[in-house]
Design a protein around this motif. Structure first.
Motif, mmCIF file in Angstrom:
data_model
loop_
_atom_site.group_PDB
_atom_site.id
_atom_site.type_symbol
_atom_site.label_atom_id
_atom_site.label_comp_id
_atom_site.label_asym_id
_atom_site.label_seq_id
_atom_site.Cartn_x
_atom_site.Cartn_y
_atom_site.Cartn_z
ATOM 1 N N LEU A 44 0.367 6.590 -7.674
ATOM 2 C CA LEU A 44 -0.665 7.267 -7.326
ATOM 3 C C LEU A 44 -0.245 8.626 -6.670
ATOM 4 N N ASP A 45 -1.060 9.376 -6.475
ATOM 5 C CA ASP A 45 -0.269 10.914 -5.795
ATOM 6 C C ASP A 45 -0.283 10.469 -4.091
ATOM 7 N N ARG A 46 0.481 10.516 -3.615
ATOM 8 C CA ARG A 46 1.162 9.546 -2.342
ATOM 9 C C ARG A 46 1.083 10.774 -1.024
ATOM 10 N N ALA A 47 0.899 11.809 -1.666
ATOM 11 C CA ALA A 47 1.086 13.104 -0.535
ATOM 12 C C ALA A 47 -0.530 13.142 -0.587
ATOM 13 N N ARG A 48 -1.466 13.075 -1.098
ATOM 14 C CA ARG A 48 -2.705 13.053 -1.060
ATOM 15 C C ARG A 48 -3.560 11.999 -0.733
ATOM 16 N N LEU A 49 -3.079 10.845 -0.532
ATOM 17 C CA LEU A 49 -3.335 9.977 -0.474
ATOM 18 C C LEU A 49 -2.669 8.958 1.083
ATOM 19 N N ASN A 50 -3.586 8.405 1.487
ATOM 20 C CA ASN A 50 -2.867 7.322 2.746
ATOM 21 C C ASN A 50 -2.947 5.837 2.094
ATOM 22 N N VAL A 51 -1.444 5.521 0.968
ATOM 23 C CA VAL A 51 -1.501 3.759 0.608
ATOM 24 C C VAL A 51 -1.447 3.376 1.757
ATOM 25 N N MET A 52 -1.813 2.219 2.557
ATOM 26 C CA MET A 52 -1.822 1.140 3.194
ATOM 27 C C MET A 52 -1.459 0.318 2.097
ATOM 28 N N THR A 53 -0.149 -0.428 2.440
ATOM 29 C CA THR A 53 -0.632 -2.474 1.403
ATOM 30 C C THR A 53 -0.412 -3.216 3.055
ATOM 31 N N ILE A 54 -0.901 -4.463 2.740
ATOM 32 C CA ILE A 54 -1.004 -5.870 3.459
ATOM 33 C C ILE A 54 0.456 -7.039 2.482
ATOM 34 N N GLU A 55 1.354 -7.431 2.872
ATOM 35 C CA GLU A 55 1.552 -7.972 2.090
ATOM 36 C C GLU A 55 2.686 -9.421 2.473
ATOM 37 N N ASP A 56 2.701 -10.599 1.722
ATOM 38 C CA ASP A 56 3.795 -11.623 2.586
ATOM 39 C C ASP A 56 4.755 -12.081 0.719
ATOM 40 N N ALA A 98 6.917 6.842 1.529
ATOM 41 C CA ALA A 98 5.006 7.564 1.934
ATOM 42 C C ALA A 98 4.194 6.583 1.493
ATOM 43 N N ILE A 99 4.161 5.099 1.441
ATOM 44 C CA ILE A 99 3.552 4.104 1.723
ATOM 45 C C ILE A 99 3.536 3.126 3.073
ATOM 46 N N HIS A 100 2.299 3.481 3.819
ATOM 47 C CA HIS A 100 2.795 2.224 4.586
ATOM 48 C C HIS A 100 2.251 0.456 4.453
ATOM 49 N N GLN A 101 3.456 -0.154 4.727
ATOM 50 C CA GLN A 101 3.543 -1.145 4.007
ATOM 51 C C GLN A 101 3.156 -2.330 5.598
ATOM 52 N N ILE A 102 2.788 -3.503 5.438
ATOM 53 C CA ILE A 102 2.814 -4.339 6.253
ATOM 54 C C ILE A 102 2.828 -5.866 6.527
#
Length: 570
Positions: free
Chosen positions: A345-357, A365-369
């Motif tokens: 994915l184009d992380r410079a143009r997109l807001n990519v977020m995750t929720i993981e366990d 450049a990805i916001h991981q929770i």
């Protein structure tokens, strides 16, 4: 008791010299000078003379000896020494004769030797170990480095454990190890060494398994468990408690299953470990999943997807909204596929977020929770929180309950691309798994744009691959799937490079199903899994079984691997 060797094993200077000349490793003049020194009374072997005179290097000598003696050449930089073989030969003997035990081949002990022509040394080791020997050739400095590496690791782990267990004030009641005991240097060092060895051996998991009299340590490599160490039972409590301290777990709780995670520096690289413990008959067992290694983050094109399946999957993950599911059992590589998709994915143009366990790999450049139940952060609540953060793409580690499924579907329906894993046997089954979690079919067909189902199979080792006859049941399974007879297959004979398993590494087998209008209509009309799958195949979907058998046809894997890992679906 030594393995009979070729008559060429008695090293003849002129014959070796001829091999060196043929390989253009020495000139005729250089060889003549060395042979004249031998005639003048120099007791050194020809190879040693050329080496010490600077005419020949260690690699060249080893290669020439391999050809001259008709013995396998082993590159110790690319092979793993097995702990069970290592224990048979004392370190002092290995250093004195520049050799290291590698593994067992049909009951014989494989030795990597700098000089396999010394029959006296072979007889000494054979008498000591009670094993027939299989000599191989290695490069001198590599052998000495391997001795430093492997003997040090195994010896130091055992020495640290022994030192800890021998301390009277800590040896009492180790099954109830207290923080003061766990913090002692020997047990800390033993655990550190154990983690280092597992990472070095390319293990994906570490198992600490107590039995009646000992603690067995096993590493999972390429999906298969191998015994690494056997430690005294008295060390069990302290080892487990040290790991629990690292993972932020309750060391006083031994009967209830626990989970935790920690990160340490291993070989100059930050490596994460996910820990799970559970009570067993002989005490508490722990399994550590090794995470965060950069080589595990693969490009989509390296996962094993066929060109047409890869193109379909790429179209899905570049959709502006909708849900893409990756299905399969635990350990089938779902997380790796999801992360490889995120990497596209184009992380410079997109807001990519995750929720993981847990958060297994950290991306820039990805916001991981991280799921944190103590803080009331679950998949569902974390996903609802993400929705307030203006995301474009959301990765949900797993859809495992109705609440998470509902939140993920709503996110997909409101203009977001949602990537997630789900437990289902096949691509069509993932849709019905959502229905089982309480999602209405009309919402499923509106939200889901595609499903990828996958398994992992071991790759045939390219170093020892050879053609063989398939078993009758393998022929039958191949014929049923491919509609053509299976005449021969490629199998790994087993070598030191693949630890004599015949396999090296794993690859994925996939089925990629895009939800077309006809599939959506079938779902709305109440069709079953078999009907949906049949329609998807009619529209061009390649099933996992067929994808796997195509890999058998090209020699990537074996029918036995496919039948064990894919045909269990029934």
């Amino acid at each position: 008791m030594t393995t009979p060797l070729s008559p060429r094993i008695a090293q003849d200077g002129h014959t070796l010299g001829h091999a060196l000349l043929e390989a253009k490793l020495v000139t005729a003049a250089e060889l003549r000078t060395a042979l004249e020194k031998q005639k003048a009374g120099d007791q050194r072997r020809l190879g040693r003379i050329l080496l010490e005179e600077g005419v020949l290097d260690e690699d060249g000598l080893a290669m020439a000896l391999s050809v001259h003696l008709n013995l396998p050449f082993i590159d110790l930089k690319r092979h793993t020494v097995q702990a069970e073989a290592l224990r048979l030969v004392p370190e002092e003997l290995a250093r004195r004769h520049s050799l290291i035990p590698l593994d067992f081949i049909d009951g014989s002990l494989a030795l990597v030797m700098e000089d396999p022509t010394d029959i006296q040394v072979m007889q000494e080791i054979s008498a000591l170990t009670g094993k027939t020997l299989y000599p191989t050739i290695g490069v001198g400095p590599d052998i000495r480095s391997a001795i430093d590496l492997y003997y040090r690791a195994n010896r130091e782990i055992e020495d640290e454990v022994a030192q800890f267990a021998a301390t009277p004030e800590t040896a009492v009641g180790l099954g109830e190890a207290v923080p003061e005991a766990v913090a002692q240097d020997p047990i800390v060092r033993a655990v550190d060494l154990l983690l280092e060895q597992a990472v070095r051996d390319r293990a994906s998991d570490i198992h600490l398994e107590p039995d009646r009299d000992a603690v067995q340590v096993r590493f999972r490599v390429d999906g298969v468990l191998h015994r690494a160490l056997t430690l005294p039972k008295i060390s069990h409590g302290a080892l487990l408690s040290r790991i629990k301290v690292l993972a932020g777990m309750n060391i006083a709780e031994r009967r209830r299953a626990q989970d935790g995670q920690f990160s340490v520096d291993v070989g100059g690289e930050e490596t994460s470990f996910r820990v799970a413990t559970s009570e067993t008959t002989w005490g508490e067992m722990a399994v550590l999943r090794i995470l965060g290694r950069s080589e595990s983050i693969l490009d989509l094109s390296n996962l094993g997807l066929r060109d047409e399946s890869l193109a379909a999957f790429r179209r899905m993950i570049h959709s502006p909204y909708g849900m893409v599911l990756v299905s399969g059992p635990t350990g089938s590589g779902k997380t790796t596929t999801l992360y490889a998709a995120v990497n596209q994915l184009d992380r410079a143009r997109l807001n990519v977020m995750t929720i993981e366990d847990p958060v297994e790999y950290n991306f820039p450049a990805i916001h991981q929770i991280q799921v944190n139940r103590a803080a009331e952060i679950t998949f569902a609540s974390g996903l609802r929180g993400i929705m307030r953060m203006d995301p474009d793409v959301i990765l949900v580690g797993e859809v495992r309950d109705g609440e998470t499924a509902e939140a993920a579907v709503q996110a997909a329906l409101t203009g977001h691309l949602v990537l997630s894993s789900i437990h289902a046997n096949e691509a069509a089954g993932a849709l019905y798994r959502l229905a089982h979690l309480g999602i209405e079919r009309y919402l499923i067909v509106s939200a889901v744009i595609g499903v990828v189902a996958q398994r992992l199979v071991r790759r045939v080792c390219t170093r020892c691959a050879q053609m063989a006859q398939p078993a009758p049941e393998e022929k039958e399974a191949y014929l049923a799937e491919m509609g053509e007879p299976l005449v021969s297959i490629q199998v790994g004979e087993g070598c030191a490079y693949c630890n004599h398993t015949g396999f090296q590494g794993r690859t994925g087998v996939f089925e990629v199903m895009a939800l077309t209008p006809s599939l959506r209509r079938l779902l709305i009309d109440g069709a079953g899994v078999a009907e949906v799958e049949s329609e998807a195949v009619r529209e061009g979907m390649i099933t996992m079984r067929r994808d796997a058998m195509m890999k058998v046809k090209t020699g990537v894997t074996t029918p036995g691997e496919v039948m064990r890992n894919v045909y269990t679906l029934g």
